[in-house]
Design an enzyme around this catalytic site. Structure first.
Site, PDB file in Angstrom:
ATOM      1  CG  ASP A 134     -24.134   9.806  14.689  1.00  0.00           C
ATOM      2  OD1 ASP A 134     -24.762   8.731  14.838  1.00  0.00           O
ATOM      3  OD2 ASP A 134     -24.647  10.918  14.932  1.00  0.00           O
TER       4      ASP A 134
ATOM      5  CB  THR B 185     -26.609   8.013  17.759  1.00  0.00           C
ATOM      6  OG1 THR B 185     -26.789   8.401  16.387  1.00  0.00           O
ATOM      7  CG2 THR B 185     -26.038   9.175  18.550  1.00  0.00           C
ATOM      8  NE  ARG B 186     -29.737   6.878  12.726  1.00  0.00           N
ATOM      9  CZ  ARG B 186     -29.804   8.151  13.084  1.00  0.00           C
ATOM     10  NH1 ARG B 186     -28.695   8.802  13.369  1.00  0.00           N
ATOM     11  NH2 ARG B 186     -30.959   8.783  13.161  1.00  0.00           N
TER      12      ARG B 186
ATOM     13  CG  HIS C 266     -27.222  13.184  15.394  1.00  0.00           C
ATOM     14  ND1 HIS C 266     -27.210  11.823  15.228  1.00  0.00           N
ATOM     15  CD2 HIS C 266     -28.537  13.545  15.313  1.00  0.00           C
ATOM     16  CE1 HIS C 266     -28.434  11.373  15.052  1.00  0.00           C
ATOM     17  NE2 HIS C 266     -29.252  12.403  15.096  1.00  0.00           N
TER      18      HIS C 266
ATOM     19  CG  HIS D 281     -36.589   6.657  10.424  1.00  0.00           C
ATOM     20  ND1 HIS D 281     -37.594   7.600  10.387  1.00  0.00           N
ATOM     21  CD2 HIS D 281     -35.483   7.281  10.918  1.00  0.00           C
ATOM     22  CE1 HIS D 281     -37.114   8.760  10.835  1.00  0.00           C
ATOM     23  NE2 HIS D 281     -35.849   8.591  11.169  1.00  0.00           N
TER      24      HIS D 281
ATOM     25  CE  LYS E 256     -33.290   8.612   8.640  1.00  0.00           C
ATOM     26  NZ  LYS E 256     -32.259   8.887   9.644  1.00  0.00           N
TER      27      LYS E 256
END
Length: 419
Positions: free
Chosen positions: A64, A66-67, A101, A166, A176
């Site tokens: 998404d 956010t990354r 999220h 991470h 992930k």
């Protein structure tokens, strides 16, 4: 020196006799373009892609907003290669691995897909809709793995994303994308609960740490969950702090991810001979400081360079607030023992991040430059500041006269490693 904050920057001038170092990764200049890097990596998947058959349902999982991963570059190139192998656009779908999220906006989907937007179907994973989830089985530790139905029922699954540190899974990327990215809320929570030692009051497993995969129980759970899907291959990028693609790893979802993690650790670890009284760390600006849950990574990594009781100044705008409504509620617990007990009784991923935040707020003195309400920053055990100059003034009052400092301009990407 300029430190980024959202879409702006703050200047920082420290006396040379106070500055131990500006901690940065030394990034080699790529010998070719980002597109060429992706194409070269994908060439190693030709044998696998040639086995794809027309009419098979192909799901591409990606991250998404956010990354940032470089998806607007690599997704069109990946689809181009699939088309060349006979896979039709209508047989492909891109699933955005939200984990827990929020859903993405149309504008965010456009940014993620680039030129593919409007051409290839895209959907957001929903961790809370049982009708869109499929139960695949249990891990060896008893974690029930429920996965996005489109991912689980696809003929071919391709995982994409980016590799980075991470703070308790060791590294992002690879496995992930399935667990937690495409999993149910229950599965997400259970896999992340492995961060805690089994015994009540025993705290966090020491192997569930930044840059650690061997013996890491969270990584182990993610590997087992991903194996239930058995992706066709992965495509993971490695990005420079300015978001340039500098490397890509494509192929077997286990081996190529490990190759990428080794490469990343070598490039983005920064050895230090002593810890400092003061660490000033910027997340690196938007989107790395889009919310506090994302910014926490920079807080965690930066704290590795700080003496016990030292001062950490963190620049994190947090324009989207905390990143999840449940995060801030956990700060009703002020004692770590009570916090841990509550977390074990009602585990939440965001609660784990809140617990880790409070641990550092109590070990160090943290001055947070953000858009968050000052009273809420104080509730989290930190000191609020609206600007970097204000934060430095507050820090100065807590520092010894002969203090030493590190500055970390890209806190979300580089890990200080004490020698």
């Amino acid at each position: 020196m300029e430190l980024r904050y959202g879409d702006i920057s703050f200047p920082l001038d420290l006396p040379p006799d106070k500055l131990l170092a500006a901690i940065r990764a030394v990034i080699p200049s790529p010998s070719c373009s980002p597109a060429a890097i992706i194409r070269t990596a994908l060439a190693g998947c030709d044998a696998v892609i040639s086995g794809f058959r027309p009419g098979e349902r192909v799901v591409i999982v990606t991250s998404d907003i956010t990354r940032y991963t470089g998806s607007e570059i690599y997704l069109p190139l990946l689809v181009e290669r699939l088309n060349a192998a006979g896979v039709r656009d209508q047989d492909m779908e891109i699933v955005v691995a939200l984990g827990i999220h929020r859903r993405q906006t149309e504008h965010e989907h456009r940014k993620i897909l680039g030129s593919l937007y409007g051409r290839i179907r895209v959907s957001d994973h929903d961790c809370d809709d049982p009708g869109k989830l499929v139960y695949l089985g249990k891990t060896s530790a008893g974690i029930e793995v429920e996965i996005n139905r489109k991912v689980a029922e696809a003929d071919r699954v391709i995982l994409t994303g980016t590799i980075g540190f991470h703070y308790f899974a060791g590294f992002g990327g690879g496995r992930k994308a399935i667990l937690p990215g495409s999993a149910s809320r229950k599965s997400c929570m259970a896999s992340h609960f492995a961060v805690l030692n089994p015994e009540a009051g025993s705290g966090k497993n020491p192997c569930a740490a930044t840059g650690v995969l061997d013996g890491n129980p969270v990584h182990g759970a993610m590997i087992e969950g991903c194996a239930m899907v058995n992706p066709a291959f992965i495509l993971n990028t490695v990005l420079a702090p300015d978001k340039r693609i500098i490397a890509a790893f494509a192929g077997d979802w286990r081996e190529k991810h490990l190759d990428g993690c080794r490469y990343y650790a070598e490039l983005f670890s920064y050895p230090i001979r002593e810890k400092a009284d003061l660490v000033v760390v910027s997340c690196g600006g938007f989107p790395k400081d889009i919310n506090f849950i994302q910014a926490h990574k920079s807080m965690e990594y930066g704290s590795q360079a700080l003496k016990e009781g030292g001062v950490l100044v963190l620049l994190a705008q947090c324009r989207d607030g905390y990143g999840n409504d449940t995060f801030f509620r956990w700060f009703r617990f002020k004692e770590l023992s009570a916090f841990e007990s509550a977390l074990r009784n009602n585990y939440e991923i965001n609660g784990q991040t809140a617990y880790s935040t409070l641990q550092k707020a109590q070990r160090f003195r943290v001055v947070l430059v953000s858009d968050l309400p000052p009273e809420e920053v104080e509730t989290m055990g930190m000191i609020a500041a609206a600007t970097l100059p204000e934060a430095m003034e507050k820090a100065a009052a807590m520092l010894p006269e002969d203090y030493k400092a590190y500055v970390i301009p890209e806190g979300g990407t580089v890990l200080p490693v004490p020698l």
